[in-house]
Design an enzyme around this catalytic site. Structure first.
Site, PDB file in Angstrom:
ATOM      1  N   CYS A  89       0.814  -1.228   0.000  1.00 35.34           N
ATOM      2  CA  CYS A  89       0.000   0.000   0.000  1.00 35.34           C
ATOM      3  C   CYS A  89       0.842   1.270   0.000  1.00 35.34           C
ATOM      4  O   CYS A  89       0.318   2.360  -0.237  1.00 35.34           O
ATOM      5  CB  CYS A  89      -0.960  -0.007   1.181  1.00 35.34           C
ATOM      6  SG  CYS A  89      -1.919  -1.513   1.290  1.00 35.34           S
ATOM      7  N   HIS A 142      -2.901   6.825   3.070  1.00 27.89           N
ATOM      8  CA  HIS A 142      -3.381   5.542   2.560  1.00 27.89           C
ATOM      9  C   HIS A 142      -4.758   5.286   3.161  1.00 27.89           C
ATOM     10  O   HIS A 142      -4.989   5.535   4.347  1.00 27.89           O
ATOM     11  CB  HIS A 142      -2.404   4.423   2.932  1.00 27.89           C
ATOM     12  CG  HIS A 142      -2.945   3.060   2.630  1.00 27.89           C
ATOM     13  ND1 HIS A 142      -3.551   2.768   1.424  1.00 27.89           N
ATOM     14  CD2 HIS A 142      -3.018   1.927   3.372  1.00 27.89           C
ATOM     15  CE1 HIS A 142      -3.957   1.516   1.441  1.00 27.89           C
ATOM     16  NE2 HIS A 142      -3.652   0.980   2.615  1.00 27.89           N
ATOM     17  N   ASN A 196     -10.276  -0.051   0.616  1.00 30.35           N
ATOM     18  CA  ASN A 196      -8.812  -0.022   0.584  1.00 30.35           C
ATOM     19  C   ASN A 196      -8.353  -0.570  -0.767  1.00 30.35           C
ATOM     20  O   ASN A 196      -8.512  -1.757  -1.043  1.00 30.35           O
ATOM     21  CB  ASN A 196      -8.279  -0.880   1.739  1.00 30.35           C
ATOM     22  CG  ASN A 196      -6.765  -0.983   1.754  1.00 30.35           C
ATOM     23  OD1 ASN A 196      -6.095  -0.564   0.811  1.00 30.35           O
ATOM     24  ND2 ASN A 196      -6.228  -1.546   2.814  1.00 30.35           N
TER      25      ASN A 196
HETATM   26  O1  UT7 Z   1      -3.681  -1.670   3.707  1.00 29.33           O
HETATM   27  C1  UT7 Z   1      -3.182  -2.115   4.907  1.00 29.33           C
HETATM   28  C2  UT7 Z   1      -3.790  -3.251   5.466  1.00 29.33           C
HETATM   29  N1  UT7 Z   1      -4.844  -3.332   6.360  1.00 29.33           N
HETATM   30  C3  UT7 Z   1      -5.171  -2.538   7.394  1.00 29.33           C
HETATM   31  O2  UT7 Z   1      -4.703  -1.488   7.598  1.00 29.33           O
HETATM   32  C4  UT7 Z   1      -6.190  -3.074   8.334  1.00 29.33           C
HETATM   33  C5  UT7 Z   1      -5.844  -2.782   9.758  1.00 29.33           C
HETATM   34  N2  UT7 Z   1      -6.807  -3.338  10.674  1.00 29.33           N
HETATM   35  C6  UT7 Z   1      -8.081  -2.945  10.738  1.00 29.33           C
HETATM   36  O3  UT7 Z   1      -8.497  -2.056  10.021  1.00 29.33           O
HETATM   37  C7  UT7 Z   1      -8.975  -3.574  11.786  1.00 29.33           C
HETATM   38  O4  UT7 Z   1      -8.198  -4.372  12.643  1.00 29.33           O
HETATM   39  C8  UT7 Z   1     -10.115  -4.437  11.172  1.00 29.33           C
HETATM   40  C9  UT7 Z   1     -11.117  -3.546  10.491  1.00 29.33           C
HETATM   41  C10 UT7 Z   1      -9.550  -5.430  10.175  1.00 29.33           C
HETATM   42  C11 UT7 Z   1     -10.825  -5.194  12.272  1.00 29.33           C
HETATM   43  O5  UT7 Z   1     -11.353  -4.294  13.237  1.00 29.33           O
HETATM   44  P1  UT7 Z   1     -11.086  -4.524  14.792  1.00 29.33           P
HETATM   45  O6  UT7 Z   1     -11.793  -3.460  15.480  1.00 29.33           O
HETATM   46  O7  UT7 Z   1      -9.609  -4.643  14.983  1.00 29.33           O
HETATM   47  O8  UT7 Z   1     -11.830  -5.884  15.023  1.00 29.33           O
HETATM   48  P2  UT7 Z   1     -11.258  -7.282  15.554  1.00 29.33           P
HETATM   49  O9  UT7 Z   1     -10.434  -7.949  14.508  1.00 29.33           O
HETATM   50  O10 UT7 Z   1     -10.654  -7.094  16.905  1.00 29.33           O
HETATM   51  O11 UT7 Z   1     -12.599  -8.060  15.756  1.00 29.33           O
HETATM   52  C12 UT7 Z   1     -13.568  -7.654  16.719  1.00 29.33           C
HETATM   53  C13 UT7 Z   1     -14.768  -8.573  16.568  1.00 29.33           C
HETATM   54  C14 UT7 Z   1     -14.401 -10.056  16.549  1.00 29.33           C
HETATM   55  O12 UT7 Z   1     -15.434 -10.771  17.185  1.00 29.33           O
HETATM   56  P3  UT7 Z   1     -15.256 -11.263  18.702  1.00 29.33           P
HETATM   57  O13 UT7 Z   1     -14.039 -12.135  18.704  1.00 29.33           O
HETATM   58  O14 UT7 Z   1     -15.093 -10.017  19.507  1.00 29.33           O
HETATM   59  O15 UT7 Z   1     -16.526 -11.994  18.959  1.00 29.33           O
HETATM   60  C15 UT7 Z   1     -14.390 -10.392  15.076  1.00 29.33           C
HETATM   61  O16 UT7 Z   1     -14.651 -11.750  14.843  1.00 29.33           O
HETATM   62  O17 UT7 Z   1     -15.391  -8.316  15.317  1.00 29.33           O
HETATM   63  C16 UT7 Z   1     -15.522  -9.532  14.574  1.00 29.33           C
HETATM   64  N3  UT7 Z   1     -15.417  -9.221  13.166  1.00 29.33           N
HETATM   65  C17 UT7 Z   1     -16.480  -8.878  12.423  1.00 29.33           C
HETATM   66  N4  UT7 Z   1     -17.783  -8.764  12.733  1.00 29.33           N
HETATM   67  C18 UT7 Z   1     -18.613  -8.381  11.749  1.00 29.33           C
HETATM   68  C19 UT7 Z   1     -14.308  -9.180  12.385  1.00 29.33           C
HETATM   69  N5  UT7 Z   1     -14.629  -8.837  11.128  1.00 29.33           N
HETATM   70  C20 UT7 Z   1     -15.985  -8.645  11.136  1.00 29.33           C
HETATM   71  C21 UT7 Z   1     -16.898  -8.265  10.147  1.00 29.33           C
HETATM   72  N6  UT7 Z   1     -18.195  -8.155  10.501  1.00 29.33           N
HETATM   73  N7  UT7 Z   1     -16.540  -7.995   8.876  1.00 29.33           N
END
Ligand code: UT7
Length: 314
Positions: A114, A238, A268
């Site tokens: 990215c 980004h 993204n």
């Molecule tokens: O280009 C560069 C690459 N990428 C990035 O910069 C991404 C960086 N990371 C992020 O943007 C965030 O970490 C995410 C958007 C990917 C995830 O958000 P988060 O607030 O860090 O969520 P998490 O991974 O801690 O998940 C929280 C909860 C989990 O459920 P439990 O374990 O609390 O029950 C996940 O399973 O949200 C759940 N979850 C979802 N729920 C609904 C994860 N993805 C989803 C989804 N819809 N799409």
């Protein structure tokens, strides 16, 4: 690592390309367990464009940049295409762009994830410093081709698209005041795609590292340019997650209103995200000649990259 420019360059044309198909959060929620509410709250993304090929999107964006610049095809010296989703393992998709546009010049792909567009832009300034006159710089991706559509943790994030600029040699010092390119290879396990396999990501840790990297790289470029956060009219970050943009802007000490944000509509798009956001800002009259712009990104690698440019400098 950086030094004074030997021969300056400036952006004289730009263009973008997006696949026609728009996919909303609601549509994704029909195939994976997610919701519009979750995606908007955790990422800021509402929809994304999906489809096409990287070379076709890159060609369309570059054709517009070339046309706008008024540079003759015969005078283009190089095509530098930043992408992690080239059409083929080889040759470079930049060669397809060169052929499709009817150019007679060098062409190469550049993979810095990215951060790719800023890496490509700095590389193009280097080519101009050492003799090139006109370089097409493109960021283009079809991330949909490496997305695991069963993984709700990643598939809601990505989109496809392309943005391009024409970088032309100037008589004066040009637009580039400061730049920073970095890589923390020991963190490469956080975000990767093995050959022929889908993208894998540890989202939470990538988030943490992203804010650190955006802040450190942005500050490095500001220092090298000899300017302060207050001097920056527009930040083009980004577009990965609106919360990453908010946290980085706060740490850089620049009001959020000065950030260019398109990820609500485009998701993204990796290497394409910075040129897509830049062109959107230009088209919405957010830049005037002489304004200072900070481009700043991070990505798999983990790479980071930033540049301070003076818009419209000659
Ligand atoms: O280009 C560069 C690459 N990428 C990035 O910069 C991404 C960086 N990371 C992020 O943007 C965030 O970490 C995410 C958007 C990917 C995830 O958000 P988060 O607030 O860090 O969520 P998490 O991974 O801690 O998940 C929280 C909860 C989990 O459920 P439990 O374990 O609390 O029950 C996940 O399973 O949200 C759940 N979850 C979802 N729920 C609904 C994860 N993805 C989803 C989804 N819809 N799409």
């Amino acid at each position: 690592m950086a030094g004074p420019a030997l021969r300056g360059a400036t952006i004289t044309g730009w263009g973008t390309a997006l696949p026609e198909r728009v996919v909303s959060n609601e549509e994704l929620a029909k195939t994976v367990e997610t919701s519009d509410q979750w995606i908007v709250a955790r990422t800021g993304i509402k929809s994304r464009h999906l489809g096409g090929t990287t070379s076709a999107l890159a060609t369309e964006a570059a054709r517009k940049a070339l046309h706008m610049s008024g540079v003759a095809k015969a005078d283009v010296d190089m095509v530098v295409l930043a992408t992690i989703t080239a059409d083929q393992q080889c040759p470079a998709s930049a060669c397809t762009v060169q052929d499709e546009l009817g150019l007679d010049c060098g062409a190469m792909d550049l993979n810095a994830a990215c951060s790719g567009f800023v890496y490509a832009l700095v590389t193009a300034h280097g080519l101009i410093a050492t003799g090139a006159n006109n370089v097409l710089v493109i960021g283009a991706e079809t991330l949909s081709s490496i997305t695991n559509w069963d993984d709700r943790g990643t598939c809601v994030l990505f989109g496809d698209g392309a943005g391009a600029v024409m970088l032309q040699a100037t008589n004066g010092p040009g637009q580039l005041l400061g730049w920073d390119l970095n890589s923390k290879g020991h963190l490469r396990r956080l975000l990767y795609a093995d050959m022929g396999v889908h993208l894998v990501m540890e989202g939470k840790e990538v988030f943490r590292q992203a804010v650190k990297a955006m802040t450190a790289s942005g500050n490095a470029s500001l220092t090298q340019a000899g300017v302060c956060a207050e001097d920056i009219k527009l930040v083009v970050p980004h577009q990965a997650n609106v919360r990453i943009i908010e946290a980085s802007m706060k740490r850089l000490g620049i009001p959020l209103e000065r950030a260019a944000v398109v990820l609500d509509r485009l998701g993204n798009t990796s290497s394409a995200s910075i040129p897509l956001a830049l062109v959107d800002a230009i088209e919405n009259d957010r830049l005037e000649q002489g304004d200072l712009v900070l481009l700043v990104g991070f990505g798999a690698g983990m790479t980071s990259a930033s540049a301070v440019i003076r818009w419209g400098a000659t």
